[in-house]
Design a protein around this motif. Structure first.
Motif, short mmCIF file in Angstrom:
data_model
loop_
_atom_site.label_atom_id
_atom_site.label_comp_id
_atom_site.label_asym_id
_atom_site.label_seq_id
_atom_site.Cartn_x
_atom_site.Cartn_y
_atom_site.Cartn_z
N ASP A 32 -43.74 -1.17 17.94
CA ASP A 32 -43.66 -2.63 17.99
C ASP A 32 -42.66 -3.09 16.94
O ASP A 32 -42.53 -2.49 15.88
CB ASP A 32 -45.02 -3.28 17.72
CG ASP A 32 -45.11 -4.69 18.30
OD1 ASP A 32 -44.05 -5.26 18.64
OD2 ASP A 32 -46.24 -5.20 18.40
N SER A 33 -41.96 -4.18 17.26
CA SER A 33 -40.97 -4.73 16.34
C SER A 33 -40.89 -6.23 16.59
O SER A 33 -40.77 -6.66 17.74
CB SER A 33 -39.61 -4.07 16.56
OG SER A 33 -38.72 -4.37 15.53
N ARG A 34 -40.99 -7.01 15.53
CA ARG A 34 -40.96 -8.47 15.65
C ARG A 34 -39.96 -9.06 14.65
O ARG A 34 -39.91 -8.62 13.50
CB ARG A 34 -42.35 -9.07 15.37
CG ARG A 34 -43.52 -8.42 16.12
CD ARG A 34 -43.58 -8.85 17.56
NE ARG A 34 -44.61 -8.15 18.31
CZ ARG A 34 -45.78 -8.70 18.69
NH1 ARG A 34 -46.05 -9.95 18.36
NH2 ARG A 34 -46.64 -8.00 19.39
N ILE A 35 -39.19 -10.04 15.10
CA ILE A 35 -38.27 -10.78 14.24
C ILE A 35 -38.62 -12.26 14.36
O ILE A 35 -38.64 -12.80 15.46
CB ILE A 35 -36.80 -10.57 14.67
CG1 ILE A 35 -36.42 -9.09 14.60
CG2 ILE A 35 -35.86 -11.40 13.80
CD1 ILE A 35 -35.05 -8.79 15.21
N THR A 36 -38.91 -12.91 13.23
CA THR A 36 -39.24 -14.33 13.23
C THR A 36 -38.43 -15.03 12.16
O THR A 36 -38.52 -14.69 10.98
CB THR A 36 -40.75 -14.54 12.95
OG1 THR A 36 -41.52 -13.75 13.86
CG2 THR A 36 -41.11 -16.01 13.10
N VAL A 37 -37.63 -15.99 12.57
CA VAL A 37 -36.86 -16.78 11.60
C VAL A 37 -37.81 -17.75 10.91
O VAL A 37 -38.39 -18.63 11.56
CB VAL A 37 -35.69 -17.51 12.26
CG1 VAL A 37 -35.03 -18.47 11.28
CG2 VAL A 37 -34.66 -16.51 12.77
N THR A 38 -37.98 -17.57 9.60
CA THR A 38 -38.90 -18.39 8.82
C THR A 38 -38.19 -19.18 7.72
O THR A 38 -38.78 -20.07 7.12
CB THR A 38 -39.99 -17.51 8.18
OG1 THR A 38 -39.37 -16.37 7.57
CG2 THR A 38 -40.98 -17.02 9.23
N ARG A 39 -36.95 -18.80 7.40
CA ARG A 39 -36.08 -19.52 6.46
C ARG A 39 -36.79 -19.78 5.12
O ARG A 39 -36.78 -20.89 4.59
CB ARG A 39 -35.60 -20.82 7.10
CG ARG A 39 -34.35 -21.45 6.51
CD ARG A 39 -33.11 -20.62 6.64
NE ARG A 39 -32.80 -20.23 8.01
CZ ARG A 39 -32.16 -21.00 8.90
NH1 ARG A 39 -31.75 -22.20 8.54
NH2 ARG A 39 -31.90 -20.56 10.12
N LEU A 40 -37.38 -18.72 4.57
CA LEU A 40 -38.03 -18.84 3.27
C LEU A 40 -37.06 -19.31 2.20
O LEU A 40 -37.43 -20.03 1.26
CB LEU A 40 -38.65 -17.50 2.86
CG LEU A 40 -39.36 -17.47 1.51
CD1 LEU A 40 -40.58 -18.39 1.51
CD2 LEU A 40 -39.77 -16.04 1.15
N GLY A 41 -35.81 -18.92 2.32
CA GLY A 41 -34.81 -19.23 1.29
C GLY A 41 -34.20 -20.61 1.38
O GLY A 41 -33.23 -20.90 0.66
N GLN A 42 -34.76 -21.48 2.23
CA GLN A 42 -34.21 -22.83 2.35
C GLN A 42 -34.17 -23.54 1.00
O GLN A 42 -35.20 -23.70 0.35
CB GLN A 42 -35.07 -23.64 3.34
CG GLN A 42 -34.57 -25.05 3.58
CD GLN A 42 -35.44 -25.78 4.60
OE1 GLN A 42 -36.35 -25.21 5.18
NE2 GLN A 42 -35.14 -27.05 4.81
N ASP A 43 -32.98 -23.90 0.55
CA ASP A 43 -32.73 -24.65 -0.70
C ASP A 43 -33.06 -23.86 -1.98
O ASP A 43 -33.02 -24.44 -3.07
CB ASP A 43 -33.51 -25.98 -0.71
CG ASP A 43 -33.04 -26.92 0.40
OD1 ASP A 43 -31.84 -26.87 0.73
OD2 ASP A 43 -33.87 -27.67 0.93
N VAL A 44 -33.38 -22.58 -1.86
CA VAL A 44 -33.69 -21.80 -3.06
C VAL A 44 -32.45 -21.64 -3.95
O VAL A 44 -32.55 -21.65 -5.18
CB VAL A 44 -34.26 -20.41 -2.69
CG1 VAL A 44 -34.30 -19.48 -3.90
CG2 VAL A 44 -35.66 -20.57 -2.10
#
Length: 309
Positions: A32-44
């Motif tokens: 199984d392999s999953r990719i989810t764009v979560t943008r943790l680095g937004q404005d960091v």
């Protein structure tokens, strides 16, 4: 069917742009392999802290991943975090929330450790040139550059990536020519400092590219209708094709860019920033092509969990 923890291993990479899961069976490989764009680095890059909104996106994603993992009777899990968390003053608060959600404390990777694991993931799935090979991993907040011969010789990280470059430089839609020039110039300045320190990087006869930006550029180049990283493994992406994709995406508005086959909609707003990094590196290296690897840091983490060298 009952699995022992020795049979199933899993890796989660909490990156600047995406949170990704890989589950591997000792007997059957990737299951199984999953990719989810979560943008943790937004404005960091500007604020040096993780926003509540960004942290919650990752926690929601991890809750979904926990449900996937819980379909297995037992497994070994390792969670790693990279550039955005390296920069964030509130990462310990975030790590506590991650552990409550997924059951494992995240491991903060240095840039060199990130490069080492990415190298291990790539190296086990391609025929590498023992004279010299350069592996490039463009992430959301940083880019890892690894030089190897018969083994990994050098792993370094520079603080440029698709999200960071977009936030620093690309403010118009589409980006203005001077914004693109400034973005490429920043990357070239940092990379050429690295080349002065390690001149063998510029002489490596084989260049390999991995991770989201590079995989996406290859997918756009061939017009992949359904985004499928595994289908791009070992594809030879020429420098001229990279420049063509860059010119196309950089001159389109976001509303037009999202319609390119091969470009996931949730990467469309940062892909030009990622292209600036890739174009800058290929120009500085004066390289003709790179080989695409669909294997990455997740595979390196899983290999270590399985006890593979």
């Amino acid at each position: 069917m009952t699995h022992s923890a020795d049979d199933i291993v899993a890796a989660i990479d909490i990156g600047t742009n995406s949170t990704n899961l890989r589950i591997v069976s000792r007997r059957n490989g990737i299951v199984d392999s999953r990719i989810t764009v979560t943008r943790l680095g937004q404005d960091v890059d500007q604020n040096r802290s993780l926003s509540e909104e960004a942290m919650q996106r990752v926690i929601s994603c991890l809750a979904d991943y926990r449900q996937v993992l819980d379909t297995y009777d037992s497994y070994s899990l390792r969670v790693v975090a990279s550039s955005a968390c390296r920069d964030a003053s509130n990462r310990e608060e975030f790590f506590t929330r991650v552990e409550k959600t997924i059951g494992v404390q995240p491991e903060l990777l240095s840039g060199q450790d990130e490069g080492r694991l990415a190298y291990q993931g790539c190296a086990s799935n391609l025929v590498l040139d023992p004279v010299g090979h350069l592996i490039i991993d463009i992430g959301g907040g940083s880019t890892e550059i690894m030089l190897g011969t018969t083994q990994l010789d050098i792993a370094r990280s520079i603080d440029v990536g698709a999200v960071r470059i977009t936030e620093r430089h690309l403010r118009r839609d589409p980006p203005a020519p001077e914004e693109l020039l400034n973005a490429i110039g920043e990357v070239q300045d940092l990379f050429e400092d690295l080349l002065r320190e390690f001149p063998d990087m510029a002489r490596a006869p084989q260049i390999i590219g991995t991770a989201g930006t590079i995989i996406t550029v290859a997918a756009v180049e061939i017009g992949q209708r359904v985004f499928d990283p595994a289908g791009l493994h070992a594809f030879r992406l020429t420098r001229s094709a990279i420049e063509d994709v860059f010119r196309t995406l950089a001159t389109e508005s976001l509303s037009d860019r999202v319609h390119n086959p091969g470009l996931p909609r949730d990467r469309a707003d940062v892909i030009v920033g990622g292209c600036c990094v890739l174009v800058a590196l290929m120009r500085s290296l004066d390289a003709d092509e790179m080989i695409i690897s669909a294997y990455n840091i997740l595979d390196g983490v899983c290999a270590e969990l399985l006890g593979n060298p």
